[in-house]
Design a protein around this motif. Structure first.
Motif, PDB file in Angstrom:
ATOM      1  N   HIS A 108       0.838  -1.210   0.000  1.00 37.77           N
ATOM      2  CA  HIS A 108       0.000   0.000   0.000  1.00 37.77           C
ATOM      3  C   HIS A 108       0.870   1.257   0.000  1.00 37.77           C
ATOM      4  O   HIS A 108       0.593   2.219  -0.725  1.00 37.77           O
ATOM      5  N   LEU A 109       1.924   1.256   0.798  1.00 34.82           N
ATOM      6  CA  LEU A 109       2.833   2.408   0.835  1.00 34.82           C
ATOM      7  C   LEU A 109       3.529   2.607  -0.510  1.00 34.82           C
ATOM      8  O   LEU A 109       3.657   3.743  -0.980  1.00 34.82           O
ATOM      9  N   LYS A 117       3.761  12.362  -3.265  1.00 37.44           N
ATOM     10  CA  LYS A 117       5.139  12.604  -2.824  1.00 37.44           C
ATOM     11  C   LYS A 117       5.394  12.070  -1.423  1.00 37.44           C
ATOM     12  O   LYS A 117       6.530  11.767  -1.087  1.00 37.44           O
ATOM     13  N   HIS A 118       4.371  11.965  -0.614  1.00 37.77           N
ATOM     14  CA  HIS A 118       4.556  11.561   0.774  1.00 37.77           C
ATOM     15  C   HIS A 118       3.525  10.504   1.169  1.00 37.77           C
ATOM     16  O   HIS A 118       2.461  10.412   0.579  1.00 37.77           O
ATOM     17  N   LYS A 164       9.589   5.817  -4.704  1.00 31.47           N
ATOM     18  CA  LYS A 164       9.757   7.270  -4.813  1.00 31.47           C
ATOM     19  C   LYS A 164      10.609   7.621  -6.033  1.00 31.47           C
ATOM     20  O   LYS A 164      10.300   8.551  -6.778  1.00 31.47           O
ATOM     21  N   PHE A 165      11.697   6.876  -6.269  1.00 29.62           N
ATOM     22  CA  PHE A 165      12.551   7.112  -7.431  1.00 29.62           C
ATOM     23  C   PHE A 165      11.765   6.925  -8.727  1.00 29.62           C
ATOM     24  O   PHE A 165      11.854   7.751  -9.658  1.00 29.62           O
ATOM     25  N   ASN A 166      10.988   5.860  -8.824  1.00 34.16           N
ATOM     26  CA  ASN A 166      10.202   5.596 -10.037  1.00 34.16           C
ATOM     27  C   ASN A 166       9.176   6.694 -10.288  1.00 34.16           C
ATOM     28  O   ASN A 166       8.955   7.093 -11.431  1.00 34.16           O
ATOM     29  N   GLU A 170       9.238   9.119 -13.536  1.00 37.37           N
ATOM     30  CA  GLU A 170       8.069   9.301 -14.408  1.00 37.37           C
ATOM     31  C   GLU A 170       7.727  10.782 -14.558  1.00 37.37           C
ATOM     32  O   GLU A 170       7.388  11.239 -15.658  1.00 37.37           O
ATOM     33  N   GLU A 171       7.828  11.529 -13.461  1.00 32.91           N
ATOM     34  CA  GLU A 171       7.559  12.974 -13.528  1.00 32.91           C
ATOM     35  C   GLU A 171       8.553  13.670 -14.440  1.00 32.91           C
ATOM     36  O   GLU A 171       8.184  14.537 -15.243  1.00 32.91           O
TER      37      GLU A 171
END
Length: 180
Positions: A108-109, A117-118, A164-166, A170-171
């Motif tokens: 889920h996280l 972002k968080h 977070k890196f992925n 993508e952004e």
């Protein structure tokens, strides 16, 4: 006519074979002895007994200690052993379920970090507390869900950082496409 289920008992009486075996061969009540408990050293009860299992006469033994609840036997149909097994199985089932919940929380996280972002710190704290709530759970979680040679902490950290890196990658890709 001679019935094969009867025999002479040695003093001229004809006896039904199963009754004769039950009375003169099988030791259903067994012999009880006091012995030292292998677990705690207190006085325990050792018992030797026989049982007719499917036409075979089998001898069994058991050692039981009331001081520490130690029990050991070689009886395949022992109610005490079955109760211990059922309790251990229920405990293992509960641990397996908790390990699955921790993995679902981590998934889920990771899914949340793919779009935001968080994540809520309370969810991470809840996952950590669940892992620490039982001394056997971290090892089970590691065995089932974590790659060999990696600690639980490192696995969880790597999963969150990769998510977070992925998302950031993508952004950046979308931002570069929009500038073209």
């Amino acid at each position: 006519m001679n019935n094969t289920l009867t025999i002479e008992d040695g003093i001229g009486n004809t006896v039904y074979v199963p009754d004769f075996i039950r009375e003169n061969v099988l030791n259903l009540e067994g012999h009880k002895y006091t012995t030292e408990c292998p677990e705690c050293g207190a006085t325990a009860i050792e018992k030797d007994y026989d049982r007719n299992d499917g036409g075979c006469i089998n001898s069994y033994y058991s050692i039981s200690c009331t001081a520490c609840d130690y029990h050991d036997c070689d009886d395949d149909f022992c109610g005490t052993c079955e109760a211990v097994f059922d309790a251990e199985f229920g405990r293992n089932d509960q641990l397996f379920e908790m390990a699955g919940k921790v993995d679902l929380m981590l998934d889920h996280l990771v899914d949340t970090l793919a779009t935001q972002k968080h994540v809520k710190a309370s969810v991470i704290t809840e996952m950590k507390l669940m892992l620490l709530s039982d001394s056997e759970l971290p090892a089970l979680f590691n065995l089932i869900y974590v790659p060999r040679g990696v600690s639980n902490r490192r696995h969880i950290q790597r999963q969150l950082l990769d998510a977070k890196f992925n998302r950031n990658l993508e952004e950046k890709i979308n931002q570069a496409k929009n500038e073209i």
